[in-house]
Design an enzyme around this catalytic site. Structure first.
Site, PDB file in Angstrom:
ATOM      1  CB  CYS A 161      -0.954  -0.137   1.261  1.00 46.02           C
ATOM      2  SG  CYS A 161      -2.054  -1.487   1.390  1.00 46.02           S
ATOM      3  CG  HIS A 293      -2.568   4.154   5.347  1.00 49.29           C
ATOM      4  ND1 HIS A 293      -2.364   3.954   3.877  1.00 49.29           N
ATOM      5  CD2 HIS A 293      -2.604   2.854   5.603  1.00 49.29           C
ATOM      6  CE1 HIS A 293      -2.521   2.598   3.622  1.00 49.29           C
ATOM      7  NE2 HIS A 293      -2.648   2.034   4.592  1.00 49.29           N
ATOM      8  CG  HIS A 330      -6.828   0.131   1.241  1.00 49.50           C
ATOM      9  ND1 HIS A 330      -5.762   0.655   0.405  1.00 49.50           N
ATOM     10  CD2 HIS A 330      -6.374  -0.222   2.372  1.00 49.50           C
ATOM     11  CE1 HIS A 330      -4.840   0.661   1.019  1.00 49.50           C
ATOM     12  NE2 HIS A 330      -5.062   0.081   2.244  1.00 49.50           N
TER      13      HIS A 330
END
Length: 409
Positions: A161, A293, A330
């Protein structure tokens, strides 16, 4: 260190197929999360994610040969097309050895992988000869290089990520070191496949209700797909052609936990933020907005909250913080680029987007989470990406003092 100019950027996501529609979703709180349409199923579970409903009809034609490119590569191409148009670049500007391409992706050609395995193991079908070119992690970067004749460094970054955040940071480094005049940077991910969704479900990190970053009732994340690409240029190269100045990248920091491959370490996240601040020559008090995040999982949000409190101290309760994943999902390796775009848009508008689904924070969180759009008092923002494998990366960006026209509500 030297600031690097952002002269254009483009986005394609379930929350908007361009910058303007994406911005409207952010500020109007329109979540793109819905039922996932899969080409085939395994078991009886229905999944929800932020899936792009339909790509433009021209997408396959843009890529050249439809079956030669995975979905993640086509998304990168669409985002790059918007970025290049916004930067007012032409073919001659790009087709040279001074233009580089760095694209991050956590998985790469997930659709090609899933299709080829299903064909081989279930249908006993011979693999398509173009399977490897579709699934390779550098397929998107190679496609952009080929499309615009970019002959500088062409590189794929795969660090889960944090992939696209690191791609952007490394792109800054190429320009600062004089190895490139301009760089196409960003990330792309399209991994909403049957096998991938089942695998994420097996980890028990997907929410069964709604994604609620930093909320006391948070119970997991929601996946998405998309891409964002930025045009980075040296001040000299941008000035020579009178390029538009969207923003400046001021700082980049990255740090590894060197620990558990899944469980985040607040110290590693804090180290990345400190490194970005040092690179930019800024103190925490000069940061006006944070795009977290913020996955909505219990461990990630707690670790990030602790890291932010470590870096900002008492100031953490006064810096407007947004977590935008409930809007666009996400997007894994693309998340850093998409969320940097959200950070730039927020700074341009002087508004921190509301964190959709946020209700009540745990008693030990001191963050100033934006439950609804809240004003930002300055031009500088911090964007965080923290990944499996213990990879942490942060970017600091600033917009010009004169903001672009506001988004209509």
């Amino acid at each position: 260190m030297t600031a690097v100019a952002i002269t254009g950027f483009g986005i394609v996501s379930a929350a908007g197929a361009d910058r303007q529609s994406f911005a409207r979703s952010l500020f109007e709180g329109h979540s793109a999360v819905g039922d996932v349409a899969l080409p085939r199923s395994f078991g009886h579970r229905a999944f929800r994610a932020a899936q792009i409903a339909e790509l433009p009809a021209r997408a396959a034609e843009m890529a050249g040969h439809g079956r030669a490119y995975d979905r993640f590569s086509v998304l990168a191409l669409l985002a790059a097309e918007e970025a290049i148009a916004a930067a007012r670049l032409d073919e001659d500007d790009l087709a040279n050895g001074r233009t580089s391409v760095l694209i991050g992706s956590g998985i790469g050609g997930a659709t090609a992988i899933d299709d080829s395995h299903y064909g081989l193991y279930v249908e006993n079908r011979r693999p398509d000869p173009l399977t490897i070119p579709r699934l390779m992690a550098n397929a998107a970067a190679a496609l952009l290089s080929r499309r615009w004749g970019c002959r500088g460094t062409v590189l794929a970054i795969a660090s889960a990520c944090a992939s696209s955040t690191q791609a952007i940071g490394l792109g800054m480094g190429l320009i600062r070191s004089g190895l490139a005049d301009r760089v196409l940077v960003g990330g792309a991910e399209a991994s909403l496949t049957p096998a991938a969704l089942q695998s994420w479900q097996a980890m028990r990190v997907l929410t069964s209700t709604h994604c609620r970053p930093f909320s006391a009732r948070r119970d997991g994340m929601v996946l998405g797909e998309g891409a964002a690409v930025f045009v980075l240029e040296s001040e000299e190269a941008a000035g020579r052609r009178g390029a538009p100045l969207v923003a400046h990248l001021l700082g980049y920091g990255t740090a590894a936990d060197a620990g558990d491959i899944i469980r985040p370490d607040p110290a590693g996240a804090a180290a990345a933020m400190h490194a970005a601040l040092a690179d930019a020559g800024l103190s925490p008090r000069e940061i006006n907005h944070v795009n977290a995040h913020g996955t909505g999982t219990r461990l990630n949000d707690a670790a990030e909250a602790e890291a932010l409190e470590s870096v900002f101290g008492p100031l953490v309760s006064r810096v407007p913080l947004s977590a935008t994943k409930p809007i666009h999902g996400h997007t894994l390796g693309a998340s850093g680029a998409i969320e940097l775009a959200a950070t730039v848009i927020a700074l341009q508008q002087g508004l921190a987007p509301g964190t959709l689904g946020f209700d009540e924070a745990p008693g030990d969180f001191r963050l100033s989470v934006s439950a609804s759009n809240q004003p930002i008092a300055g031009p500088i923002g911090l964007s965080n990406s923290f990944a499996f494998g213990g990879v942490n990366a942060s970017l600091i960006v600033a917009v010009p003092s004169v903001a672009l026209p506001t988004v209509s509500s």
